[in-house]
Design a protein around this motif. Structure first.
Motif, mmCIF file in Angstrom:
data_model
loop_
_atom_site.group_PDB
_atom_site.id
_atom_site.type_symbol
_atom_site.label_atom_id
_atom_site.label_comp_id
_atom_site.label_asym_id
_atom_site.label_seq_id
_atom_site.Cartn_x
_atom_site.Cartn_y
_atom_site.Cartn_z
ATOM 1 N N SER A 153 -9.156 21.668 4.357
ATOM 2 C CA SER A 153 -9.804 22.242 5.538
ATOM 3 C C SER A 153 -11.028 21.387 5.851
ATOM 4 C CB SER A 153 -10.246 23.685 5.275
ATOM 5 O OG SER A 153 -9.124 24.500 5.015
ATOM 6 N N PRO A 154 -11.040 20.708 7.005
ATOM 7 C CA PRO A 154 -12.162 19.832 7.343
ATOM 8 C C PRO A 154 -13.494 20.582 7.313
ATOM 9 C CG PRO A 154 -10.350 19.511 8.872
ATOM 10 C CD PRO A 154 -10.006 20.712 8.060
ATOM 11 N N ARG A 155 -14.479 19.963 6.714
ATOM 12 C CA ARG A 155 -15.813 20.556 6.636
ATOM 13 C C ARG A 155 -16.608 20.247 7.905
ATOM 14 N NH1 ARG A 155 -18.547 17.955 1.795
ATOM 15 N NH2 ARG A 155 -20.217 19.398 2.350
ATOM 16 N N ASP A 156 -17.669 20.994 8.111
ATOM 17 C CA ASP A 156 -18.540 20.763 9.258
ATOM 18 C C ASP A 156 -19.199 19.386 9.130
ATOM 19 O OD1 ASP A 156 -20.187 22.323 11.557
ATOM 20 O OD2 ASP A 156 -21.513 21.005 10.436
ATOM 21 N N ALA A 157 -19.135 18.622 10.213
ATOM 22 C CA ALA A 157 -19.660 17.251 10.192
ATOM 23 C C ALA A 157 -21.152 17.220 9.876
ATOM 24 C CB ALA A 157 -19.377 16.569 11.530
ATOM 25 N N GLU A 158 -21.903 18.174 10.417
ATOM 26 C CA GLU A 158 -23.351 18.200 10.163
ATOM 27 C C GLU A 158 -23.662 18.581 8.727
ATOM 28 O OE1 GLU A 158 -25.948 17.313 11.699
ATOM 29 O OE2 GLU A 158 -25.273 16.921 13.746
ATOM 30 N N ASP A 159 -22.827 19.439 8.131
ATOM 31 C CA ASP A 159 -23.030 19.801 6.726
ATOM 32 C C ASP A 159 -22.855 18.570 5.827
ATOM 33 O OD1 ASP A 159 -23.548 22.418 7.335
ATOM 34 O OD2 ASP A 159 -21.516 23.129 6.923
ATOM 35 N N ILE A 160 -21.869 17.768 6.138
ATOM 36 C CA ILE A 160 -21.638 16.541 5.364
ATOM 37 C C ILE A 160 -22.817 15.585 5.529
ATOM 38 C CG2 ILE A 160 -20.150 14.510 5.122
ATOM 39 C CD1 ILE A 160 -17.820 16.288 6.095
ATOM 40 N N PHE A 161 -23.251 15.431 6.776
ATOM 41 C CA PHE A 161 -24.368 14.521 7.068
ATOM 42 C C PHE A 161 -25.634 14.980 6.354
ATOM 43 C CE2 PHE A 161 -27.706 12.763 9.867
ATOM 44 C CZ PHE A 161 -27.271 11.446 9.952
ATOM 45 N N GLU A 162 -25.893 16.283 6.403
ATOM 46 C CA GLU A 162 -27.076 16.842 5.741
ATOM 47 C C GLU A 162 -27.002 16.651 4.225
ATOM 48 O OE1 GLU A 162 -28.752 21.205 4.553
ATOM 49 O OE2 GLU A 162 -27.448 21.030 6.307
ATOM 50 N N GLU A 163 -25.812 16.882 3.686
ATOM 51 C CA GLU A 163 -25.608 16.739 2.241
ATOM 52 C C GLU A 163 -25.821 15.292 1.801
ATOM 53 O OE1 GLU A 163 -21.594 16.852 -0.091
ATOM 54 O OE2 GLU A 163 -22.219 18.933 0.262
ATOM 55 N N PHE A 164 -25.402 14.359 2.651
ATOM 56 C CA PHE A 164 -25.516 12.935 2.311
ATOM 57 C C PHE A 164 -26.957 12.457 2.393
ATOM 58 C CE2 PHE A 164 -25.394 8.399 2.998
ATOM 59 C CZ PHE A 164 -24.353 7.957 2.193
ATOM 60 N N PHE A 165 -27.654 12.820 3.503
ATOM 61 C CA PHE A 165 -29.005 12.309 3.740
ATOM 62 C C PHE A 165 -30.093 13.241 3.245
ATOM 63 C CE2 PHE A 165 -26.584 9.913 6.952
ATOM 64 C CZ PHE A 165 -27.036 8.636 6.682
ATOM 65 N N GLY A 166 -29.899 14.555 3.389
ATOM 66 C CA GLY A 166 -30.915 15.513 2.977
ATOM 67 C C GLY A 166 -32.028 15.616 4.004
ATOM 68 N N GLY A 167 -32.919 16.645 3.828
ATOM 69 C CA GLY A 167 -34.093 16.786 4.661
ATOM 70 C C GLY A 167 -33.827 17.290 6.058
ATOM 71 N N PHE A 168 -32.954 18.288 6.216
ATOM 72 C CA PHE A 168 -32.597 18.748 7.552
ATOM 73 C C PHE A 168 -33.015 20.185 7.791
ATOM 74 C CE2 PHE A 168 -30.182 15.046 7.169
ATOM 75 C CZ PHE A 168 -29.987 14.592 8.462
ATOM 76 N N ASP A 169 -33.225 20.466 9.071
ATOM 77 C CA ASP A 169 -33.480 21.831 9.503
ATOM 78 C C ASP A 169 -32.128 22.423 9.864
ATOM 79 O OD1 ASP A 169 -34.395 24.157 10.518
ATOM 80 O OD2 ASP A 169 -35.249 23.298 12.339
ATOM 81 N N VAL A 170 -31.530 23.162 8.948
ATOM 82 C CA VAL A 170 -30.164 23.624 9.146
ATOM 83 C C VAL A 170 -30.195 24.881 9.993
ATOM 84 C CG1 VAL A 170 -28.025 24.287 8.005
ATOM 85 C CG2 VAL A 170 -29.577 22.674 6.916
ATOM 86 N N GLY A 171 -29.930 24.731 11.269
ATOM 87 C CA GLY A 171 -29.958 25.860 12.193
ATOM 88 C C GLY A 171 -28.574 26.371 12.486
ATOM 89 N N LYS A 172 -28.498 27.361 13.359
ATOM 90 C CA LYS A 172 -27.226 27.975 13.712
ATOM 91 C C LYS A 172 -26.665 27.423 15.013
ATOM 92 C CE LYS A 172 -27.128 30.872 10.269
ATOM 93 N NZ LYS A 172 -26.097 30.795 9.247
ATOM 94 N N GLU A 173 -27.475 26.676 15.770
ATOM 95 C CA GLU A 173 -27.012 26.227 17.064
ATOM 96 C C GLU A 173 -25.904 25.201 16.929
ATOM 97 O OE1 GLU A 173 -31.138 26.659 19.601
ATOM 98 O OE2 GLU A 173 -30.043 24.769 19.507
ATOM 99 N N LYS A 174 -24.891 25.337 17.744
ATOM 100 C CA LYS A 174 -23.779 24.395 17.794
ATOM 101 C C LYS A 174 -23.604 23.926 19.217
ATOM 102 C CE LYS A 174 -22.231 24.933 13.503
ATOM 103 N NZ LYS A 174 -22.021 23.868 12.559
ATOM 104 N N SER A 175 -23.136 22.727 19.371
ATOM 105 C CA SER A 175 -22.835 22.256 20.710
ATOM 106 C C SER A 175 -21.494 22.808 21.135
ATOM 107 C CB SER A 175 -22.791 20.726 20.734
ATOM 108 O OG SER A 175 -21.675 20.276 20.015
ATOM 109 N N ASN A 176 -21.158 22.626 22.405
ATOM 110 C CA ASN A 176 -19.871 23.095 22.896
ATOM 111 C C ASN A 176 -18.713 22.365 22.235
ATOM 112 O OD1 ASN A 176 -21.113 24.903 24.610
ATOM 113 N ND2 ASN A 176 -21.260 23.434 26.283
ATOM 114 N N GLY A 177 -19.018 21.241 21.577
ATOM 115 C CA GLY A 177 -17.960 20.464 20.946
ATOM 116 C C GLY A 177 -17.561 20.982 19.593
ATOM 117 N N GLY A 178 -18.233 22.050 19.113
ATOM 118 C CA GLY A 178 -17.817 22.617 17.826
ATOM 119 C C GLY A 178 -18.514 21.937 16.678
#
Length: 308
Positions: free
Chosen positions: A92-117
């Motif tokens: 099951s593909p993971r959320d792209a931003e979750d992967i990016f955050e996990e790789f780089f770290g230091g993110f403000d993980v919010g709930k907002e999503k773009s219309n692109g999912g």
């Protein structure tokens, strides 16, 4: 035919784990939606593909299934990895931003999503603002001026490597600005990988002036005057910060500490164009250490009594 994750990530089929990480880092930095405000939809789609490819190729079990059965086999859930005793393994593909955050770290993980999912939409955590003093003369703050500042900043290239670039910023100093006024420029540098740009802020710092002192919107000037002139009167000239001469006639007796006020000749009011504060002249009466015969005579005449 299924998706070619190796081609998406720009690596060969025998790429090492480190090769996969390096390629993902470079491509994710390039195609992150927050760095592509013009072609956001294209960036979101590519960013999602890159993230999905990394999710598969960076995981040994997922990569084994993909290498043997392709994307269809990975998605079907029918095929377990060769080293596993499980019956199946569904990807099951993971959320792209979750992967990016996990790789780089230091993110403000919010709930907002773009219309692109899941392909983007979360904003990167903004780096801390950088503040630097902007020394200004009282003349500049009185008349206004345009300043050019050459700055050096650190930016990250597409591969995530830091580099230094120089930039010239034009700063418009407005009449009446006070010490502490802040001028903000969007800044692209001096941030960690994965962090959004912080702001570059110039803070007005007022230089001291040899003649005038600022008091809010008023200007104060200390005017020395001799004892005889303080008693008899005199016409003085006050030169303003923009070079004009204001004639000032002293007709009354001036006592030490006396203050005269000229309205609308102080500092400009930045929020009320055309209006100024007041110019306040504080007199310092100079008492002589000795008097000439002529001065004594003048003082006798002024005071109307004998001075010993």
């Amino acid at each position: 035919m299924g998706v070619d994750y190796y081609n998406i990530l720009k690596v060969s089929k025998n790429a090492s784990e480190e090769d996969v990480k390096k390629s993902y880092k470079r491509l994710a930095m390039k195609w992150h939606p927050d760095k592509n405000v013009v072609n956001t939809k294209e960036a979101e789609a590519k960013f999602k593909q890159i993230s999905e490819a990394y999710d598969v190729l960076s995981d040994p079990q997922k990569r084994q299934i993909y290498d043997l059965y392709g994307e269809e086999g990975l998605m079907s859930g029918f095929y377990p990895p060769p080293s596993s005793k499980e019956k199946g393994f569904k990807f099951s593909p993971r959320d792209a931003e979750d992967i990016f955050e996990e790789f780089f770290g230091g993110f403000d993980v919010g709930k907002e999503k773009s219309n692109g999912g899941g392909g983007g939409g979360r904003r990167l955590k903004k780096a801390a603002a950088m503040e630097t003093k902007l020394p200004c003369s009282l003349e500049e703050l009185y008349k206004g001026s345009r300043r050019k500042m050459k700055i050096s900043r650190t930016v990250l290239d597409e591969s995530g490597k830091p580099g230094t670039v120089e930039e010239v910023l034009a700063i418009q100093i407005k009449p009446g600005w006070k010490k502490g006024t802040k001028i903000t420029f969007p800044e692209k540098g001096n941030h960690e990988p994965g962090a959004a740009p912080g702001d570059l802020i110039f803070v007005v710092d007022e230089k001291s002036h040899p003649i005038f002192k600022r008091d809010g919107n008023d200007l104060i000037v200390h005017q020395k005057i001799s004892l005889l002139d303080a008693l008899t009167g005199k016409t003085l000239n006050i030169t303003t910060l923009d070079g004009r001469d204001i004639p000032l006639t002293v007709s009354d007796i001036i006592k030490p500490g006396h203050e005269m006020v000229i309205e609308n000749e102080g500092m400009p009011l930045s929020k009320e164009p055309g209006k100024n504060g007041n110019l306040r002249i504080k007199f310092d009466v100079k008492f002589p250490s000795r008097l000439t015969a002529e001065q004594k005579s003048d003082l006798r005449r002024v005071l109307g009594r004998t001075i010993e």
